[in-house]
Scaffold this motif. Structure first.
Motif, PDB file in Angstrom:
ATOM      1  N   UNK A 171       0.835  -1.208   0.000  1.00 16.49           N
ATOM      2  CA  UNK A 171       0.000   0.000   0.000  1.00 16.49           C
ATOM      3  C   UNK A 171       0.868   1.254   0.000  1.00 16.49           C
ATOM      4  N   UNK A 172       1.943   1.248   0.791  1.00 16.58           N
ATOM      5  CA  UNK A 172       2.797   2.434   0.854  1.00 16.58           C
ATOM      6  C   UNK A 172       3.485   2.684  -0.479  1.00 16.58           C
ATOM      7  N   UNK A 173       3.876   1.611  -1.186  1.00 18.83           N
ATOM      8  CA  UNK A 173       4.499   1.769  -2.495  1.00 18.83           C
ATOM      9  C   UNK A 173       3.510   2.332  -3.505  1.00 18.83           C
ATOM     10  N   UNK A 174       2.238   2.038  -3.312  1.00 15.12           N
ATOM     11  CA  UNK A 174       1.193   2.574  -4.187  1.00 15.12           C
ATOM     12  C   UNK A 174       0.737   3.951  -3.748  1.00 15.12           C
ATOM     13  N   UNK A 175       1.302   4.450  -2.640  1.00 15.72           N
ATOM     14  CA  UNK A 175       0.954   5.790  -2.155  1.00 15.72           C
ATOM     15  C   UNK A 175      -0.332   5.835  -1.366  1.00 15.72           C
ATOM     16  N   UNK A 176      -0.664   4.744  -0.693  1.00 14.99           N
ATOM     17  CA  UNK A 176      -1.942   4.657   0.018  1.00 14.99           C
ATOM     18  C   UNK A 176      -1.724   4.281   1.475  1.00 14.99           C
ATOM     19  N   UNK A 177      -2.647   4.721   2.318  1.00 11.51           N
ATOM     20  CA  UNK A 177      -2.610   4.352   3.726  1.00 11.51           C
ATOM     21  C   UNK A 177      -1.662   5.217   4.527  1.00 11.51           C
ATOM     22  N   UNK A 178      -1.770   5.092   5.836  1.00 11.00           N
ATOM     23  CA  UNK A 178      -0.969   5.916   6.732  1.00 11.00           C
ATOM     24  C   UNK A 178       0.526   5.630   6.589  1.00 11.00           C
ATOM     25  N   UNK A 179       0.852   4.433   6.126  1.00  9.05           N
ATOM     26  CA  UNK A 179       2.262   4.089   5.957  1.00  9.05           C
ATOM     27  C   UNK A 179       2.928   4.836   4.826  1.00  9.05           C
ATOM     28  N   UNK A 180       2.145   5.498   3.974  1.00 10.91           N
ATOM     29  CA  UNK A 180       2.701   6.209   2.824  1.00 10.91           C
ATOM     30  C   UNK A 180       3.075   7.648   3.160  1.00 10.91           C
ATOM     31  N   UNK A 181       2.758   8.077   4.362  1.00 10.09           N
ATOM     32  CA  UNK A 181       3.062   9.459   4.747  1.00 10.09           C
ATOM     33  C   UNK A 181       1.792  10.239   5.009  1.00 10.09           C
ATOM     34  N   UNK A 182       1.859  11.523   4.747  1.00  7.17           N
ATOM     35  CA  UNK A 182       0.711  12.396   5.039  1.00  7.17           C
ATOM     36  C   UNK A 182       0.113  13.003   3.781  1.00  7.17           C
ATOM     37  N   UNK A 183       0.553  12.551   2.617  1.00  9.27           N
ATOM     38  CA  UNK A 183       0.067  13.116   1.368  1.00  9.27           C
ATOM     39  C   UNK A 183      -1.282  12.551   0.962  1.00  9.27           C
ATOM     40  N   UNK A 184      -1.680  12.888  -0.280  1.00  4.54           N
ATOM     41  CA  UNK A 184      -2.941  12.386  -0.821  1.00  4.54           C
ATOM     42  C   UNK A 184      -2.914  10.867  -0.863  1.00  4.54           C
ATOM     43  N   UNK A 185      -4.014  10.270  -0.458  1.00 12.11           N
ATOM     44  CA  UNK A 185      -4.118   8.825  -0.451  1.00 12.11           C
ATOM     45  C   UNK A 185      -3.822   8.204   0.886  1.00 12.11           C
ATOM     46  N   UNK A 186      -3.262   8.995   1.823  1.00  8.79           N
ATOM     47  CA  UNK A 186      -2.903   8.438   3.128  1.00  8.79           C
ATOM     48  C   UNK A 186      -4.138   8.166   3.984  1.00  8.79           C
ATOM     49  N   UNK A 187      -5.121   9.057   3.888  1.00  5.12           N
ATOM     50  CA  UNK A 187      -6.297   8.918   4.748  1.00  5.12           C
ATOM     51  C   UNK A 187      -7.493   9.601   4.100  1.00  5.12           C
ATOM     52  N   UNK A 188      -8.687   9.233   4.553  1.00  2.92           N
ATOM     53  CA  UNK A 188      -9.918   9.897   4.102  1.00  2.92           C
ATOM     54  C   UNK A 188     -10.670  10.435   5.316  1.00  2.92           C
ATOM     55  N   UNK A 189      -9.917  10.826   6.335  1.00  2.97           N
ATOM     56  CA  UNK A 189     -10.531  11.251   7.601  1.00  2.97           C
ATOM     57  C   UNK A 189     -11.158  12.633   7.517  1.00  2.97           C
ATOM     58  N   UNK A 190     -10.816  13.402   6.465  1.00  6.57           N
ATOM     59  CA  UNK A 190     -11.477  14.701   6.247  1.00  6.57           C
ATOM     60  C   UNK A 190     -11.975  14.741   4.814  1.00  6.57           C
ATOM     61  N   UNK A 191     -12.878  15.693   4.573  1.00  8.04           N
ATOM     62  CA  UNK A 191     -13.433  15.807   3.226  1.00  8.04           C
ATOM     63  C   UNK A 191     -12.339  16.159   2.217  1.00  8.04           C
ATOM     64  N   UNK A 192     -11.452  17.077   2.595  1.00  7.13           N
ATOM     65  CA  UNK A 192     -10.391  17.500   1.679  1.00  7.13           C
ATOM     66  C   UNK A 192      -9.433  16.349   1.367  1.00  7.13           C
ATOM     67  N   UNK A 193      -9.047  15.596   2.404  1.00 10.63           N
ATOM     68  CA  UNK A 193      -8.141  14.464   2.187  1.00 10.63           C
ATOM     69  C   UNK A 193      -8.819  13.364   1.373  1.00 10.63           C
ATOM     70  N   UNK A 194     -10.101  13.193   1.577  1.00 12.79           N
ATOM     71  CA  UNK A 194     -10.835  12.184   0.801  1.00 12.79           C
ATOM     72  C   UNK A 194     -10.874  12.566  -0.666  1.00 12.79           C
ATOM     73  N   UNK A 195     -11.099  13.855  -0.942  1.00 16.42           N
ATOM     74  CA  UNK A 195     -11.124  14.324  -2.335  1.00 16.42           C
ATOM     75  C   UNK A 195      -9.759  14.113  -2.984  1.00 16.42           C
ATOM     76  N   UNK A 196      -8.691  14.405  -2.247  1.00 18.46           N
ATOM     77  CA  UNK A 196      -7.338  14.231  -2.785  1.00 18.46           C
ATOM     78  C   UNK A 196      -7.012  12.755  -2.991  1.00 18.46           C
TER      79      UNK A 196
END
Length: 284
Positions: A171-196
């Motif tokens: 998942x982190x290599x694909x840029x997803x989940x908390x293990x990927x950092x704090x960028x887009x794809x890390x989380x959908x906990x806010x509306x803005x992060x979900x959109x990104x």
């Protein structure tokens, strides 16, 4: 020729001819019983050398076919795991789309994000757990030089082998989940992060599809290699048969001929052995 008793020259000649025909009869018997024209180096020294080289090539090529088929099985294992990753990515995008709308509260988005993170963790688990014969396929183990599939009779880089590499699919290599950092794809906990995350998920799906496309291309290449190797082994086997196998019809004709000559030689040797007795009629 004089009539003598000390040396029976006609018997010696008959015995020599008998030995020759009997040796030829023995050779025909050996060939017919073994099915081989070349049973020893004395039968055809050059043919024996060529035959053994061909036999070694046929055996090696057949093992190469098995190696290539193992490579296909390995690719199918990786592709099967990625098909499950497909399902998780689709679910993650569905969750991102759900969290991106304004009709959910922050607490509800946290609940959505918990499943989102679980899907990311499952993708990583699949990538870390997928192996073929102890070789891990999706965790980055094959992202460099890859694994070499050897199928040819030599060791030429262009003709006898090639490498299969697989990019990391955690998942982190694909840029997803908390293990990927704090960028887009890390989380959908806010509306803005979900959109990104929607765009990040599209990129992740494309990355995964490229891996699958590469695996599919390599599987097709290996399948073509197997077909070519099978044809090559078949043709080599046919060539080896021409050198090594006996022509039963021709050899049976030779066998019958030598059998008749041998029987004739035995009969004549018996007659020749009795000829010195004619001298006794002169003595008596």
């Amino acid at each position: 020729m004089s009539l003598v008793v000390n040396n029976n020259l006609m018997a010696n000649t008959a015995a020599r001819n008998l030995n020759t025909s009997y040796s030829a009869l023995s050779t025909s018997t050996e060939r017919l019983s073994s099915g081989l024209r070349v049973n020893s180096a004395s039968d055809d020294a050059a043919g024996l050398a060529v035959r053994e080289l061909m036999r070694s090539d046929v055996s090696t090529i057949n093992q190469g076919v098995r190696n290539a088929n193992d490579g296909i099985s390995m690719i199918q294992t990786a592709d099967g795991a990625l098909s499950v990753v497909d399902e998780k990515l689709i679910r993650m995008k569905e969750l991102a789309e759900q969290a991106a709308t304004g009709t959910y509260t922050s607490d509800q988005r946290l609940i959505i994000d918990s499943e989102y993170q679980a899907m990311a963790s499952e993708i990583t688990r699949i990538a870390n757990a997928t192996d073929f014969n102890g070789i891990y396929l999706l965790n980055g183990n094959l992202s460099g030089d890859g694994v070499t599939i050897h199928f040819g009779t030599g060791n030429d880089e262009a003709e006898d082998k090639y490498d299969i590499s697989v990019d990391t699919c955690t998942a982190s290599a694909l840029g997803l989940g908390l293990g990927s950092g704090t960028g887009a794809g890390a989380t959908v906990s806010t509306q803005e992060l979900a959109e990104a995350s929607l765009e990040a998920l599209d990129a992740a799906i494309v990355s995964k599809d490229k891996v699958r496309a590469n695996l599919g291309a390599m599987q097709n290449r290996l399948s073509a290699t197997v077909s070519n190797l099978e044809i090559q082994a078949e043709n080599l086997q046919a060539a080896e048969s021409q050198i090594s196998d006996v022509d039963v019809a021709t050899e049976m004709t030779e066998y019958t001929k030598q059998q008749i000559i041998t029987q004739s030689a035995v009969s004549m040797l018996s007659q020749a052995n009795s000829l010195p007795q004619m001298a006794l009629s002169l003595i008596g």
